[in-house]
Design an enzyme around this catalytic site. Structure first.
Site, PDB file in Angstrom:
ATOM      1  N   ASN A   8       0.867  -1.181   0.000  1.00 49.76           N
ATOM      2  CA  ASN A   8       0.000   0.000   0.000  1.00 49.76           C
ATOM      3  C   ASN A   8       0.906   1.236   0.000  1.00 49.76           C
ATOM      4  O   ASN A   8       1.433   1.613   1.045  1.00 49.76           O
ATOM      5  CB  ASN A   8      -0.899  -0.036   1.250  1.00 49.76           C
ATOM      6  CG  ASN A   8      -1.823   1.168   1.327  1.00 49.76           C
ATOM      7  OD1 ASN A   8      -1.894   1.965   0.397  1.00 49.76           O
ATOM      8  ND2 ASN A   8      -2.523   1.294   2.436  1.00 49.76           N
ATOM      9  N   TRP A   9       1.081   1.818  -1.178  1.00 50.79           N
ATOM     10  CA  TRP A   9       1.996   2.972  -1.278  1.00 50.79           C
ATOM     11  C   TRP A   9       1.365   4.241  -0.721  1.00 50.79           C
ATOM     12  O   TRP A   9       2.027   5.259  -0.610  1.00 50.79           O
ATOM     13  CB  TRP A   9       2.392   3.206  -2.750  1.00 50.79           C
ATOM     14  CG  TRP A   9       3.272   2.149  -3.330  1.00 50.79           C
ATOM     15  CD1 TRP A   9       3.777   1.062  -2.694  1.00 50.79           C
ATOM     16  CD2 TRP A   9       3.771   2.082  -4.672  1.00 50.79           C
ATOM     17  NE1 TRP A   9       4.552   0.312  -3.545  1.00 50.79           N
ATOM     18  CE2 TRP A   9       4.553   0.925  -4.768  1.00 50.79           C
ATOM     19  CE3 TRP A   9       3.613   2.888  -5.802  1.00 50.79           C
ATOM     20  CZ2 TRP A   9       5.202   0.552  -5.955  1.00 50.79           C
ATOM     21  CZ3 TRP A   9       4.253   2.523  -6.979  1.00 50.79           C
ATOM     22  CH2 TRP A   9       5.041   1.366  -7.059  1.00 50.79           C
ATOM     23  N   LYS A  10       0.089   4.194  -0.437  1.00 51.84           N
ATOM     24  CA  LYS A  10      -0.643   5.376   0.074  1.00 51.84           C
ATOM     25  C   LYS A  10      -0.402   6.574  -0.849  1.00 51.84           C
ATOM     26  O   LYS A  10      -0.218   6.394  -2.039  1.00 51.84           O
ATOM     27  CB  LYS A  10      -0.256   5.649   1.531  1.00 51.84           C
ATOM     28  CG  LYS A  10      -0.394   4.386   2.400  1.00 51.84           C
ATOM     29  CD  LYS A  10      -0.378   4.650   3.869  1.00 51.84           C
ATOM     30  CE  LYS A  10      -0.551   3.338   4.621  1.00 51.84           C
ATOM     31  NZ  LYS A  10      -0.679   3.500   6.048  1.00 51.84           N
ATOM     32  N   HIS A  95     -10.151   0.721   4.366  1.00 54.29           N
ATOM     33  CA  HIS A  95      -8.912   1.027   5.083  1.00 54.29           C
ATOM     34  C   HIS A  95      -9.206   2.069   6.168  1.00 54.29           C
ATOM     35  O   HIS A  95      -9.989   2.995   5.952  1.00 54.29           O
ATOM     36  CB  HIS A  95      -7.851   1.555   4.105  1.00 54.29           C
ATOM     37  CG  HIS A  95      -6.490   1.613   4.747  1.00 54.29           C
ATOM     38  ND1 HIS A  95      -6.138   2.621   5.603  1.00 54.29           N
ATOM     39  CD2 HIS A  95      -5.428   0.782   4.666  1.00 54.29           C
ATOM     40  CE1 HIS A  95      -4.899   2.404   6.030  1.00 54.29           C
ATOM     41  NE2 HIS A  95      -4.446   1.291   5.481  1.00 54.29           N
ATOM     42  N   GLU A 166      -6.056  -5.181  10.162  1.00 56.52           N
ATOM     43  CA  GLU A 166      -5.195  -4.006  10.261  1.00 56.52           C
ATOM     44  C   GLU A 166      -5.523  -3.220  11.519  1.00 56.52           C
ATOM     45  O   GLU A 166      -6.301  -2.247  11.472  1.00 56.52           O
ATOM     46  CB  GLU A 166      -5.426  -3.102   9.046  1.00 56.52           C
ATOM     47  CG  GLU A 166      -4.908  -3.673   7.748  1.00 56.52           C
ATOM     48  CD  GLU A 166      -4.058  -2.636   7.027  1.00 56.52           C
ATOM     49  OE1 GLU A 166      -2.944  -2.970   6.644  1.00 56.52           O
ATOM     50  OE2 GLU A 166      -4.497  -1.486   6.896  1.00 56.52           O
ATOM     51  N   GLY A 172       1.416   2.394  11.040  1.00 58.05           N
ATOM     52  CA  GLY A 172       2.342   3.535  11.050  1.00 58.05           C
ATOM     53  C   GLY A 172       2.918   3.861  12.417  1.00 58.05           C
ATOM     54  O   GLY A 172       3.560   4.891  12.584  1.00 58.05           O
ATOM     55  N   SER A 209       2.608  -1.767  10.577  1.00 56.75           N
ATOM     56  CA  SER A 209       4.028  -1.694  10.960  1.00 56.75           C
ATOM     57  C   SER A 209       4.819  -2.966  10.635  1.00 56.75           C
ATOM     58  O   SER A 209       5.719  -3.356  11.392  1.00 56.75           O
ATOM     59  CB  SER A 209       4.173  -1.338  12.448  1.00 56.75           C
ATOM     60  OG  SER A 209       3.673  -0.041  12.684  1.00 56.75           O
ATOM     61  N   GLY A 230       2.612  -0.924   4.449  1.00 56.15           N
ATOM     62  CA  GLY A 230       2.528   0.480   4.071  1.00 56.15           C
ATOM     63  C   GLY A 230       3.923   1.066   3.900  1.00 56.15           C
ATOM     64  O   GLY A 230       4.572   0.869   2.875  1.00 56.15           O
ATOM     65  N   GLY A 231       4.406   1.758   4.923  1.00 58.77           N
ATOM     66  CA  GLY A 231       5.687   2.470   4.853  1.00 58.77           C
ATOM     67  C   GLY A 231       6.831   1.643   4.274  1.00 58.77           C
ATOM     68  O   GLY A 231       7.568   2.116   3.395  1.00 58.77           O
TER      69      GLY A 231
END
Ligand code: PGA
Length: 249
Positions: A8-10, A95, A166, A172, A209, A230-231
């Site tokens: 998920n590159w957001k 999400h 999630e 995050g 995370s 994500g990150g």
């Protein structure tokens, strides 16, 4: 059994950066056929990456990060799920960032699930409890949320969903849920799906995370089928570290 690496590159990257990272995923997918790569870039980068991946390997897919359930209409700035048809194989639905910043309700999430399925796109349905509690309570609260949002769906529709646990508090934060915690929730959800929908082989992934340091303990969990990242999905070394762990299992 292959495992999912859902990236998920957001709302990150420029077009050249997105294309470059897309190429990296393409190379990685060819070298790791046991991993199913699902990449969710910003909506504006879907088509350019789709074009670049013309000769992609079979385990590499695109996902939308979310969309409206209405097929069309006066919704300035939005994209409907139907508009993604033919471009993506998956769509993230529900999400927590969309629930929070776009005030998406359970009712809308249900409609988005239906629209995704009606357009032959696989929903990656995100569910969570709101605050950290005990694993038992977390499982109970997650099932309550799922029950509400899937109430209108048939067993056939439910069987096509990828479930993404999630926990809001883990996203995050640098603090993922422990494997014991994830295991308790995944077991609870599996038991719920089996008894209510006869859906025993549900696909469940974990997100929140995930990084190269905690991936191996997650890869060892038999109750999940991969991760939603994500990150760390934006950084090559981290991606490689996670893929190494999941590719082995
Ligand atoms: P994170 O995000 O890996 O940066 O915690 C996960 C997600 O929001 O899907």
């Amino acid at each position: 059994m292959s495992k999912y690496f859902i990236a998920n590159w957001k709302m990150n990257l420029s077009l050249p950066e997105a294309l470059q990272l897309g190429r990296f995923y393409s190379t990685l997918a060819k070298a790791n056929l046991r991993v199913e790569f699902v990449v969710a870039p910003s909506a504006v980068f879907l088509m350019p990456i789709h074009d670049e991946w013309r000769y992609k390997s079979k385990n590499l897919f695109l996902a939308a990060q979310g969309g409206r359930a209405e097929p069309s209409g006066a919704f300035t700035g939005d994209v409907s799920i139907e508009q993604f048809k033919g471009m993506v194989s998956y769509c993230i639905v529900g999400h927590s960032e969309r629930r929070r910043y776009h005030k998406e309700t359970s009712f809308e999430v249900t409609n988005q699930l239906k629209s995704t399925l009606a357009n032959d796109i696989v929903p990656i349905y995100c569910f969570s409890e709101l605050t950290k509690s005990t694993p038992k309570e977390a499982a109970h609260n997650c099932i309550r949320a799922i029950k509400l949002e899937l109430a209108d769906l048939s067993a056939r529709q439910v069987s096509k969903i990828i479930f993404a646990y999630e926990p809001v508090w883990a996203i995050g934060s640098g603090e993922p849920a422990t494997p014991e915690y994830i295991d308790a929730v995944a077991r609870g959800v599996r038991a719920f799906l089996a008894s209510n929908y006869g859906h025993i082989a549900a696909e469940i992934v974990y997100g929140g995370s995930v990084n190269e340091d905690n991936a191996s303990s997650l890869a060892n969990l038999e109750t999940i089928n991969g991760v939603l990242v994500g990150g760390a999905s934006l950084e090559r070394k981290k991606i490689e570290g996670i893929v190494e762990d999941f590719g082995r299992k």
